[in-house]
Write an enzyme that holds these catalytic residues in place. Structure first.
Site, mmCIF file in Angstrom:
data_model
loop_
_atom_site.group_PDB
_atom_site.id
_atom_site.type_symbol
_atom_site.label_atom_id
_atom_site.label_comp_id
_atom_site.label_asym_id
_atom_site.label_seq_id
_atom_site.Cartn_x
_atom_site.Cartn_y
_atom_site.Cartn_z
ATOM 1 N N GLY A 64 -49.724 10.111 25.972
ATOM 2 C CA GLY A 64 -49.221 9.677 27.271
ATOM 3 C C GLY A 64 -48.239 10.622 27.916
ATOM 4 N N HIS A 177 -60.839 9.897 25.157
ATOM 5 C CA HIS A 177 -60.355 10.551 23.938
ATOM 6 C C HIS A 177 -61.512 10.886 22.996
ATOM 7 C CE1 HIS A 177 -56.778 8.345 25.435
ATOM 8 N NE2 HIS A 177 -56.180 9.475 25.073
#
Length: 207
Positions: A64, A177
């Site tokens: 993040g 991802h």
């Protein structure tokens, strides 16, 4: 102990790390969603242990994180770890959040400059975003990384996921991802640009 024995004892074994490689990245380097030890940075650590045992790897990546976050954290990391090489893999979250691309470029440039001032070689890792963000924004984002690398005269990985995006099954359910299957390819994408930076200066001879 003779002189020869003393000399041998004074030389650290080849397997003793004498230089640090620091990775400052986001979830792509932190191994988000993967088992411990399966991320590309973990694989890099294993490869260096086999090929370049004088290097140790510190992974300071945070899922993040943005370029602003990385810039804020970097001075303390440089002071603590004193790296010889820094890999910067940030920017993707800036784009996903719609942040100013000019600010992203400025943050990356400042990070590179700080690393160079600290005596570290830098490898900047480029990123791209899906075309659904619009062709203009997508192109402008992709251009940030080569622009920083050129202006700061540092090495560049053009696109971390270049060998991965063609394999939809190599992504986790979020389609963002990569899975463990993709990690060796990611390392192989980084390695040719990293390897030249790992050459250490010859040890100075005793007076």
């Amino acid at each position: 102990m003779g002189l020869a024995d003393a000399a041998r004892a004074a030389i650290p074994p080849v397997s003793t790390p004498i230089a640090t490689l620091l990775v400052v990245g986001d979830s792509l380097s932190a191994g988000y969603g993967l088992e411990t030890g399966k991320g590309w940075v973990d694989l890099l650590r294993q490869r260096l242990k086999a090929k370049e045992p004088r290097w140790s790897v510190i992974n300071a990546s945070i899922s993040g994180d943005t370029t602003a976050g990385g810039l804020a954290r970097l001075p303390a990391l440089l002071a603590r770890d004193k790296p010889r090489v820094v890999i910067i893999e940030l920017g993707g979250n800036d784009a996903l959040r719609g942040l100013s691309l000019q600010q992203t470029q400025n943050n990356l440039s400042r990070m590179v400059a700080l690393c160079k001032k600290a005596g570290a070689r830098v490898l900047l890792v480029g990123m791209q975003i899906p075309p659904n963000y619009g062709p203009a924004y997508t192109a402008r984002f992709a251009a940030v990384f080569p622009a920083v690398a050129k202006s700061q005269r540092v090495a560049l990985v053009p696109f971390l996921l270049s060998g991965v995006v063609g394999h939809p099954d190599w992504f986790q359910s979020d389609n963002i991802h990569p899975t463990a299957q993709a990690q060796p390819t990611m390392l192989d994408t980084v390695w040719p640009h990293l390897a030249p930076l790992l050459a250490l200066p010859a040890a100075r001879s005793a007076p």
